[in-house]
Design an enzyme around this catalytic site. Structure first.
Site, PDB file in Angstrom:
ATOM      1  N   ASP A 131      -7.356  -3.776   3.348  1.00 20.65           N
ATOM      2  CA  ASP A 131      -6.386  -4.353   2.533  1.00 20.65           C
ATOM      3  C   ASP A 131      -6.424  -5.693   3.489  1.00 20.65           C
ATOM      4  O   ASP A 131      -5.582  -6.613   3.386  1.00 20.65           O
ATOM      5  CB  ASP A 131      -4.391  -3.676   4.132  1.00 20.65           C
ATOM      6  N   ASP A 186      -2.531  -1.452   5.919  1.00 18.12           N
ATOM      7  CA  ASP A 186      -2.245  -0.812   7.532  1.00 18.12           C
ATOM      8  C   ASP A 186      -4.522  -0.570   7.515  1.00 18.12           C
ATOM      9  O   ASP A 186      -4.917  -0.319   8.405  1.00 18.12           O
ATOM     10  CB  ASP A 186      -1.668   0.820   7.625  1.00 18.12           C
ATOM     11  N   ASP A 226       1.242  -0.913  -0.107  1.00 15.34           N
ATOM     12  CA  ASP A 226      -0.101   0.279  -0.175  1.00 15.34           C
ATOM     13  C   ASP A 226       0.593   1.465  -0.315  1.00 15.34           C
ATOM     14  O   ASP A 226       2.595   1.213   0.111  1.00 15.34           O
ATOM     15  CB  ASP A 226      -1.077   0.077   1.151  1.00 15.34           C
TER      16      ASP A 226
END
Length: 933
Positions: free
Chosen positions: A652, A648, A336
């Site tokens: 996700d 995070d 990410d």
């Protein structure tokens, strides 16, 4: 009411929304809300059936190797029942102890790994305000139903998916759901099509109201909400076994099949050669027990646990032990952007005033390479006054006494900027009024008294503010704004935007008198342009170096973010993920794929896009929804890649669980991400992941080292039974003594090998192929046909040497209960133990001389050898050891020949290394490269 359809709800007017959801601005009647609660169910995440704790524990008692050991224990108990004098029950209990220790240890390590839904439920609010029967009431979140009218205030967490019917200055934070850090404006007006999570008149469960207030009609609750869909993805996704688990499973099945086959064959051969049923049975059991490396599984488990402890000291928390080794063969990291590669906070990076770009450094400014003093910057004080006052961010004192800012991230960044540069020391200007930001105007204005004058401060999107400006402030003096200057400002704003900066225009005007009503038409006109502010979510300082190391190690890094493509591309360039600071600098322009484009790609097209290329950069994925990220990870795994996923946010979670290794951020990560992941980076430092990959590679190398060490001792354990069954030799080693080696003396030195430090080139070589066997042919040949044979020759020679020294004549029967026999088998045991002392040094490297590695460079091996000798002393020289293992005390003289045997093994291995190194013409014997034996 029929089943609600809400796919087009964003296109409807407020009246049409209320009509479609069968509600009113007074909310639902209580009886109707109760009926809908029965129809649609509670607003909560339904937890699917999960295995009980007892079932999870039972799984560790019933895997293949455990079943094999259960069978061996059962046979031992059966043998004890048939012939109690042989104390075979001791063997059975020892094997049962191995099974129990392994099962309990693994169960404790994995106990907390499946708590995703509990974390999701904690993230959602417990209560919310709604309109019921025309009155605002606070109800439990679980009782919210479709059609309820939510009352939303600043700072609240949205309890369900809803369509706004009223929004005043509302901005929301969707980061937990989308991964995009930028606050989003919200409006009650109908809108055309767009990305569902970006539609400005919708709010979603689990997101936060950053500012403003409003009302919204619920259209989806519980598992029907976007939040619920993410939860369903996370739990429906199969995590899969790690490469190490698969490899150990293959090894144990192979060894088990071989052991059982040889054991049964030995039993039948014994009967065929005329041995008694009991002798043949002991022969077969001995072969099975000697072949099965009982110490391998606990040693692997403990080695992984020790590695996880080392990683914990480096801020990497391991939740699932095999994940340590999985990192070692990772070929792709899907990461990410927000909060992982970047700091997840907005920061003023530079600004444009007096016709020049000024960079913001720590406590100073730099323009055209020249340091700007605070005194010189004083001429920009009006620009700084607007940054300090034209916002609604607040300064609060934390529990530790320090001041911090709260509010909209953009406004917090402006406030922190002026504070950090010492520009907020003057008394604040009294606010006289405000024109709040709205999505149509794209700007905000505030009125303030300053030195007897009424000033209007305005900030907003450049395309909104610049047309209202008629003058420009240059070097402290106001001048009419020319078209050329207007074009220059527009070009500079565009340049900032192309570098992924969020750009605000800053302006002001003096108001002649206090207006009776603060209106846009009277305040936001004839403005004086002061400058532009460019803000960015900066990359973490250590990320560029970490990305470079990954590239050097053959690990591809693929960015998958919910953010804007330009932002993703700019960050990727800054951290070195794609070549060049500008697209034209790269030989091959980077490919940026958006979620809508991904929907139109077939699996084959996506697979082609994800193939590694010797030229160009890996693709970047922007505007990705959770299902998109999950699809990319799944395709990569189908391509045979070992995939690590970092993240995070709630968004996700599905990909973290689908990946071979899920890595969550500890500081900024949501509970959902942490519970789903296999490991947690406690300091949110991307570089920590690089260390973890190095540790994972080292762990695999070390597992092979102690596997060689453990397997080598199997040969001197098997040979006595082969000689006993086929050649009529006296049985030189008993089954309890085999277990004393496998589960006692060998264990701690093997752990020392598991703690070997990484070699210098561990991150200079590509990831190992996941199809590569842990116990490959070179390793097996070295363990069984070289080191093992030397140990077997040493052990059998010592056995017969002792017997003949005590007057035994070849061919004379030996009474198994006689002191001489017990002493002779103890000599065999001692020979194996001392040979393994030499072998632990030999196994530290398959090509480096122990002298070059250093005799004392691994203290744990030295402690392991000491423990090995202490355990042997207990077995050979204590009454308990005599009774349990059938041993007897030895005279000191025998240790001279035994020591010579161990030294011979070490010298032979050093000679083999020298021969192999010369054969391969290694450029330097000092180069620490792990090559096959």
């Amino acid at each position: 009411m029929s089943e609600l359809t809400h796919e087009d709800i964003h296109r409807l007017s407020v009246e049409e929304v209320l009509r479609q959801l069968a509600t009113t601005e007074a909310g639902l009647a209580s009886h109707e809300a109760s009926r809908r609660l029965q129809e649609y169910g509670p607003n909560m995440l339904l937890e699917p059936g999960r295995s009980s704790l007892l079932r999870n524990l039972n799984r560790h008692f019933t895997h293949f190797l455990a079943i094999l050991l259960w069978i061996a224990a059962g046979l031992s108990f059966l043998a004890d029942w048939l012939n109690p004098d042989e104390s075979m029950a001791t063997i059975g209990w020892a094997i049962v102890a191995v099974i129990v220790i392994n099962a309990v240890f693994a169960f404790i390590q994995e106990y907390k790994a499946e708590q995703t839904f509990a974390a999701l439920r904690r993230l959602l609010p417990d209560k919310a305000w709604v309109m019921r029967d025309g009155q605002p009431v606070e109800i439990e979140r679980r009782n919210i139903v479709p059609g309820d009218l939510l009352i939303l205030e600043e700072g609240e967490c949205v309890p369900a998916d809803a369509r706004l019917v009223e929004a005043i200055g509302m901005r929301v934070d969707n980061a937990a759901l989308t991964g995009e850090a930028h606050p989003k404006r919200r409006t009650a007006d109908p809108v055309a099509d767009g990305h569902r999570l970006d539609l400005p008149n919708l709010v979603f469960a689990g997101t936060t109201i950053l500012s403003g207030h409003g009302r919204a009609v619920v259209f989806a609750t519980g598992m029907r909400s976007e939040f619920g869909k993410v939860a369903a993805l996370a739990t429906a996704t199969e995590a899969g076994a790690s490469p190490l688990q698969l490899e150990i499973a293959k090894v144990t099945r192979t060894v088990a099949a071989l052991s059982v086959t040889i054991g049964i064959a030995s039993f039948l051969i014994g009967l065929w050669t005329g041995l008694s049923l009991w002798t043949s049975f002991v022969f077969g059991i001995g072969i099975i027990v000697a072949n099965v490396p009982e110490g391998l599984l606990p040693t692997v488990t403990l080695a992984l646990a020790m590695s996880s402890q080392r990683m914990a000291k480096r801020n990497m928390l391991i939740k699932h032990l095999p994940a340590v080794e999985t990192l070692g063969c990772t070929t792709v990291i899907c990461t990410d952007k927000t909060g992982t590669l970047t700091e997840n906070r907005m920061k003023v990076d530079r600004f444009y005033v007096d016709g020049m770009v000024v960079e913001s450094r720590e406590a100073c400014f730099v323009a055209a390479g020249r340091l700007i003093s605070l005194a010189e910057a004083h001429r920009w004080r009006r620009f700084f006054d607007v940054l300090l006052h034209c916002h609604n961010a607040k300064r609060i004192r934390r529990a530790d006494g320090r001041w911090t800012a709260t509010g909209d991230p953009t406004e917090v960044a402006l406030l922190e900027f002026v504070i950090d540069h010492g520009l907020a020391h003057r008394p604040s200007l009294r606010r006289m009024g405000e024109l709040p930001f709205d999505a149509d105007r794209k700007r905000m204005s505030t009125l303030h008294w300053s030195e007897g004058r009424l000033l209007a401060f305005t900030k907003g999107a450049p395309e909104s503010v610049l047309p209202l400006c008629t003058a420009i402030l240059l070097n402290g003096t106001s001048h009419p704004l020319t078209e050329e200057e207007r074009a220059t400002i527009t070009n500079q704003s565009r340049a900032f935007a192309e570098q992924a900066h969020r750009v605000l225009a800053i302006a002001m005007r003096e108001v002649a008198h206090q207006p009776e009503r603060i209106e846009v038409e009277t305040i936001e006109r004839d403005l004086t342009f002061l400058g532009l502010v460019a803000m960015v979510d900066p990359p973490r300082r250590e990320v560029p170096a970490a990305v470079a190391i990954c590239r050097q190690a053959g690990v591809r890094v693929v960015m998958i973010t919910g953010d804007h493509p330009l932002t993703a591309l700019a960050v990727a360039r800054e951290i070195g993920l794609v070549a060049g600071q500008r697209t034209e600098d790269a030989n091959v322009p980077p490919t940026v794929i958006e979620g809508t484009q991904l929907d139109h790609l077939s699996d084959e097209q996506l697979r082609e896009l994800l193939k590694p290329s010797p030229v160009g950069s890996p693709p970047l994925f922007a505007r990705m929804a959770p299902r998109h990220k999950l699809r990319v990870v799944s395709i990569l795994k189908d391509m045979g890649e070992v995939v690590a996923v970092t993240g995070d946010g709630v968004n996700d979670a599905p990909a973290l669980k689908r990946a071979d290794i899920g890595v969550a951020m500890g500081l900024s990560g949501s509970d959902v991400a942490k519970e789903t992941a296999d490991m947690i980076v406690l300091d949110d430092n991307f570089a920590t992941i690089v260390y973890a990959i190095e540790e994972g590679r080292t762990v695999y190398d070390n597992i092979r080292k102690f596997s060689t060490y453990i397997l080598a001792s199997n040969v001197p354990e098997i040979v006595p039974f082969v000689g006993y069954g086929l050649a009529g030799w006296p049985l030189a080693l008993t089954v309890p003594q085999i277990l004393a080696v496998d589960l006692g003396t060998d264990m701690i030195p093997a752990l020392g090998l598991g703690a070997e430090r990484p070699h210098i080139d561990v991150m200079d070589r590509p990831p190992r192929d996941r199809r590569e066997r842990m116990l490959n042919l070179p390793l097996l040949l070295r363990a069984y046909l070289f080191l093992g044979v030397i140990e077997a020759v040493t052990a059998m020679t010592a056995f017969f040497l002792y017997l003949t020294s005590q007057g035994w004549v070849w061919g004379t029967p030996l009474d198994w209960s006689s002191p001489l026999y017990r002493e002779a088998t103890t000599v065999t045991l001692a020979a194996i133990v001392l040979a393994q002392v030499a072998n632990v040094f030999a196994c530290r490297s398959d090509h480096l001389s122990v002298a070059r590695i250093g005799w004392f460079s691994n203290p744990l091996i030295l402690w392991g050898i000491l423990a090995e000798l202490v355990i042997f002393a207990f077995v050979a020289y204590t009454p308990i050891g005599h009774r349990l293992f059938g041993t007897s005390s030895l005279p000191p003289w025998i240790f001279g020949p035994l020591t010579m045997g161990g030294a011979g093994l070490l010298l032979a291995e050093e000679g083999r290394k020298l021969f192999v190194n010369r054969l391969r013409r290694r450029p330097s014997p000092l180069a620490q490269r792990e090559l096959p034996a």
